[in-house]
Each structure stands twice: as C-alpha cells, then as structure tokens.
Design a protein around this motif. Structure first.
Motif, short mmCIF file in Angstrom:
data_model
loop_
_atom_site.label_atom_id
_atom_site.label_comp_id
_atom_site.label_asym_id
_atom_site.label_seq_id
_atom_site.Cartn_x
_atom_site.Cartn_y
_atom_site.Cartn_z
N PRO A 1 0.79 -1.23 0.00
CA PRO A 1 0.00 0.00 0.00
C PRO A 1 0.82 1.28 0.00
CG PRO A 1 -0.97 -1.60 1.48
CD PRO A 1 0.31 -2.20 1.00
N ARG A 2 1.92 1.29 0.74
CA ARG A 2 2.70 2.52 0.85
C ARG A 2 3.65 2.74 -0.33
NH1 ARG A 2 4.52 2.93 7.21
NH2 ARG A 2 2.41 2.90 8.11
N ARG A 3 3.71 1.77 -1.23
CA ARG A 3 4.61 1.93 -2.39
C ARG A 3 3.87 1.78 -3.72
NH1 ARG A 3 9.91 1.83 -1.77
NH2 ARG A 3 10.28 0.80 -3.77
N ARG A 4 2.55 1.71 -3.68
CA ARG A 4 1.84 1.44 -4.91
C ARG A 4 1.85 2.63 -5.88
NH1 ARG A 4 -3.83 0.65 -1.74
NH2 ARG A 4 -4.56 2.82 -1.70
N GLY A 5 2.01 3.84 -5.38
CA GLY A 5 2.16 4.98 -6.28
C GLY A 5 3.44 4.86 -7.09
N PHE A 6 4.53 4.50 -6.44
CA PHE A 6 5.81 4.31 -7.12
C PHE A 6 5.74 3.14 -8.09
CE2 PHE A 6 9.86 1.89 -7.08
CZ PHE A 6 10.63 2.77 -7.83
N VAL A 7 5.17 2.01 -7.64
CA VAL A 7 5.11 0.83 -8.50
C VAL A 7 4.26 1.10 -9.73
CG1 VAL A 7 4.32 -1.57 -8.64
CG2 VAL A 7 5.53 -0.78 -6.61
N ALA A 8 3.12 1.75 -9.56
CA ALA A 8 2.26 2.05 -10.70
C ALA A 8 2.93 3.04 -11.65
CB ALA A 8 0.92 2.61 -10.22
N VAL B 1 9.99 9.36 -9.86
CA VAL B 1 10.22 10.32 -8.78
C VAL B 1 8.90 10.87 -8.26
CG1 VAL B 1 11.27 12.53 -8.18
CG2 VAL B 1 12.52 10.93 -9.65
N VAL B 2 8.02 11.25 -9.19
CA VAL B 2 6.71 11.77 -8.79
C VAL B 2 5.86 10.66 -8.18
CG1 VAL B 2 4.60 12.89 -9.61
CG2 VAL B 2 6.81 13.61 -10.49
N GLY B 3 6.00 9.43 -8.69
CA GLY B 3 5.29 8.30 -8.08
C GLY B 3 5.66 8.13 -6.62
N LEU B 4 6.97 8.22 -6.31
CA LEU B 4 7.42 8.16 -4.92
C LEU B 4 6.87 9.33 -4.11
CD1 LEU B 4 11.19 7.12 -5.22
CD2 LEU B 4 9.43 5.94 -3.89
N LEU B 5 6.88 10.51 -4.73
CA LEU B 5 6.37 11.70 -4.05
C LEU B 5 4.90 11.54 -3.68
CD1 LEU B 5 7.06 14.63 -3.18
CD2 LEU B 5 6.22 15.36 -5.42
N SER B 6 4.12 10.96 -4.60
CA SER B 6 2.69 10.78 -4.32
C SER B 6 2.45 9.81 -3.18
CB SER B 6 1.95 10.31 -5.58
OG SER B 6 2.16 8.93 -5.83
N ASP B 7 3.38 8.87 -2.97
CA ASP B 7 3.27 7.97 -1.82
C ASP B 7 3.55 8.71 -0.51
OD1 ASP B 7 2.56 5.56 -3.08
OD2 ASP B 7 4.64 5.10 -3.58
N ARG B 8 4.34 9.76 -0.57
CA ARG B 8 4.72 10.48 0.64
C ARG B 8 3.75 11.61 0.98
NH1 ARG B 8 9.25 9.54 3.15
NH2 ARG B 8 10.79 8.12 2.25
N ILE B 9 3.37 12.42 -0.02
CA ILE B 9 2.52 13.58 0.27
C ILE B 9 1.06 13.33 -0.05
CG2 ILE B 9 4.48 15.10 -0.18
CD1 ILE B 9 3.05 15.96 -2.78
N GLY B 10 0.76 12.26 -0.81
CA GLY B 10 -0.62 11.95 -1.18
C GLY B 10 -0.92 12.25 -2.63
N ARG B 11 -1.99 11.64 -3.13
CA ARG B 11 -2.37 11.85 -4.53
C ARG B 11 -2.96 13.24 -4.75
NH1 ARG B 11 0.27 7.29 -3.87
NH2 ARG B 11 -1.02 5.45 -3.52
#
Length: 421
Positions: free
Chosen positions: A140-147, A287-297
């Motif tokens: 769950p906490r890495r799915r923004g990066f993975v996607a 990079v933005v995928g990782l960012l979205s996991d940290r700050i939110g979509r």
C-alpha cells in the motif's frame, strides 16, 4: 487490505509489460509515411488515410476497456492480462504478414484497418488492467511508485519503437524497405508481445481479487455496478485521465509536428528534441510516483494541474520563437509536467473504485477520456493553430482542461494510505 502481496517478480512483469502498447502506438505513427505507400498506394491522400484509419481504430479502446474490464472483474486480473496480450501479439504478427497494395490493391488497407481495430480493442483493457493489478498487488505505501513504473515503461516502449524503426530505415534501401523491410519492426513487436505473454503466464493473481472471490463478493454485471454505484469514481477517473492525456498527446507527441509546421526547427531536430523529452518523462515519472506515496495523490494532482494551467501557453510561445535552445527548454518543461501528471494518474484513478467493479469503472472513465483528449487533440490543436494563426492554441487547450479539472481534484478525498511514523 489483504496482508498478502504478490512476489516482486509478478509486480515487475506487470509494470514493465506496458512497453508493448506504446511500442505499437509509436511504431505506427513513426512508420506512417512508409505505411501510406505500402498499404494505400502512395499519393497525396495516402498519408491522411493512414492516419485517419489509426484515429478511427483508436475509438475501439473504450469498447475494449468495457469488455476486458468485465473479464477482469468476473474472472480475474491475470486472465484478462493474458487475453489482451494474446490479441496484441496476434494482431502484430498478422500485420507483419499482410499483403500490400501492390499485391491486392485497396483490400490491403482494409485488412490493415481491421487489425488496427483489433489492436485498439485489446489495448483498451491493457493499461487499465495493469494498473488495477498493481494497485491491488503492491504494498500500500509503495503502490504509487510501483504504478508509476508502468507509465515510465510505456515511454521506454516508444523509444524502442523509434530505435527499431530508425535502424530499419537506415539499413535498407527504399526499394527493399517497401518490398519487405517494413515488416521487420512489426515482427519485432510480435516477438516482444509474445515474450511478455509468456512472462505474464507466470504471474500470480491479485490477492484482493482472490479474497473477493473467496468471500463471494463478485458481481454479475460489473459495468452496471460501476455506473450505478460508482459514477463519482468514473467522473474522477475521467478528469484525471483527461489531464494526463492532453498533457501527453499535445504537450509531447504533438510537439514535433508543431515545431516543424511553425518553421522553428527542422523535422530531424524536432524528433531529437522529442527523444530528449521522452527521456525526461522516464526520469521524472518514478520520482513523482514516490512523491505521491509520501505527500498523497490529491496534493500532487493539484500541484501538477496548477502547473498545467500556468506553463503550457508560455512554453508553446517559447518553442515558436525559432531558437533550438528555446524549443528544447519548452519541450522538456512540457515533458516534465506531462510525466508528473502521468505518474499520479497511473495510480489515483484506480483508487477511486471499490474492488467489485474496479476494472470496469476504471476502464470506462479512463479510456473514454483518452479517446477524446488523447487521440483527437493533436489534430484539433493543429487545426486551431492553422485557423487562428496563433502558436499559443495548444497551450490554451492544455490550460483549459487543467482549469476544468482543478475543482474535481480539490473535492477529491485523499486515497493514498496514511503514513504512520
């Protein structure tokens, strides 16, 4: 949220296999002039016919999304991904084996168009199916990066298509290229798709889907369920996809044609700029995928929608100035914005839906927006530039969509899992 996640291998296969879709997309456009001679007999109207057939086949995507979404929601994400890639492999191989205009006349063009419709149909479920799988299978906490890796892999496919096409054209005479050489990139594409199918056959099923099936939570008509129960999610997915599509198709893929028609730089230099822009997209997306996991979509979407509203008009003005350096700066800035939207847009739309009809709802909202704001917008942008005489029109188009999407994003709930510690 299920405790069990799939293996890293399954995640990697799903994320990286989007390379095939964009290989085919870019290959057809890059080879459009050759295709116009091989299948449409050449002449003034041939190129327009080749591109027109491509655009019409693009409209098959929403239909494919509905059909494959049903398969994914009823029978599993894995069977749907295998079926869509099998169709893509067959269509690519059959394209490589087609008779030409010189052999059977106008029927060659109709056969090509039929196979393009098959490709459009299969691609309709391809990307959204991958995103659904990654959303349900990644941590769950890495799915923004993975996607986001799936979005980046798409651009790798585009670069691969350009490379294979360039080598083929450079290595062959014009006579050999038209006689048989044009088949080579399509054979490579079929082999690539077949390899991806074999890799996908080893994937595990989505753990969320497995749990839903075990609990008896599958619905008989996923599309009807999505439309009746999750219409808000469909609208939000549409808005996210609309911004992602227009920033990519107008802000990246249309740029070479814009630069060439504006007389800013030559065609060769414009293609090189596009290659640099594609590399920029590949680098910024994870990079933005990782960012979205940290700050939110939601914050990420609002930020990139704001940038999409503010920057494109000035960037198109910059690119029309006649300087290669300015054109490069404008193209790279637009690419970075588009890459950022694509990164968040890879994961956020799927998170708007409940599992029972996620693939159907996502496929409908996402692909309808792509068909409208992707396949048609480069043509509309060029017509507006020609009609008004203003090089700012493509930027105005992007800004208008961004401004329309901003209220939707502002009202969205946050879908990224909360970070605790």
């Amino acid at each position: 949220m299920a405790a069990h996640r799939v293996s890293n291998r399954s995640l990697a296969v799903a994320a990286l296999s989007t390379v095939v879709e964009w290989y085919d997309f870019t290959l057809y456009l890059y080879f459009a002039t050759v295709i116009s001679r091989v299948f449409f007999g050449g002449g003034g109207a041939a190129l327009g016919s080749a591109l027109g057939g491509f655009a019409l086949a693009y409209l098959m995507r929403p239909i494919g999304a509905v059909v494959f979404g049903h398969v994914a929601d009823r029978y599993g994400r894995r069977p749907m991904l295998l079926l869509s890639m099998a169709l893509m492999s067959a269509a690519m191989l059959l394209t490589a084996l087609l008779p030409t205009y010189a052999q059977i006349g106008p029927a060659a063009a109709w056969l090509l168009f039929g196979l393009r419709c098959v490709m459009g149909f299969s691609v309709g479920g391809e990307y959204t199916g991958v995103i659904t799988y990654l959303l349900e299978s990644a941590h769950p906490r890495r799915r923004g990066f993975v996607a986001s890796l799936a979005a980046a892999a798409s651009e790798v496919g585009a670069l691969l298509a350009v490379g294979v096409s360039a080598v083929t054209v450079a290595a062959l005479s014009e006579a050999n290229l038209q006689a048989w050489g044009w088949r080579i990139p399509f054979v490579v594409g079929a082999a690539l798709a077949g390899t991806v199918w074999v890799a996908r056959s080893t994937m595990e099923e989505s753990p969320d889907f497995e749990r839903l099936r075990a609990e008896g939570g599958l619905v008989a008509n996923p599309l009807a369920h999505a439309v009746s129960q999750q219409w808000g999610g469909i609208l939000r997915a549409f808005a996210i996809s609309a911004l992602g599509s227009i920033t990519y198709y107008v802000g990246i893929t249309y740029v070479p044609a814009f630069l060439a028609s504006a007389g800013s730089i030559g065609e060769g230099a414009a293609l090189w700029l596009s290659t640099i822009a594609a590399v920029a997209v590949i680098l910024v997306t994870p990079v933005v995928g990782l960012l979205s996991d940290r700050i939110g979509r939601k914050p990420a979407l609002l930020a990139f929608a704001g940038l999409s509203a503010m920057l494109p008009i000035s960037m198109f003005s910059l690119m029309a100035g006649g300087s290669t350096a300015r054109a490069l700066l404008g193209a790279v800035v637009l690419a970075l914005v588009a890459g950022g939207v694509s990164a968040v847009g890879a994961i956020a739309p799927g998170e708007q839906f409940a599992q029972a009809s996620r693939a159907s709802g996502l496929g409908l909202g996402y692909t309808v927006a792509t068909a409208i704001f992707g396949g048609l917008t480069p043509f509309v942008a060029q017509r507006l530039v020609e009609t008004t005489g203003s090089p700012l029109m493509p930027g105005i188009m992007i800004a208008a969509v961004a401004l329309a999407a901003l209220p939707v994003f502002a009202l969205m709930r946050e879908t990224a899992p909360r970070r605790t510690g």
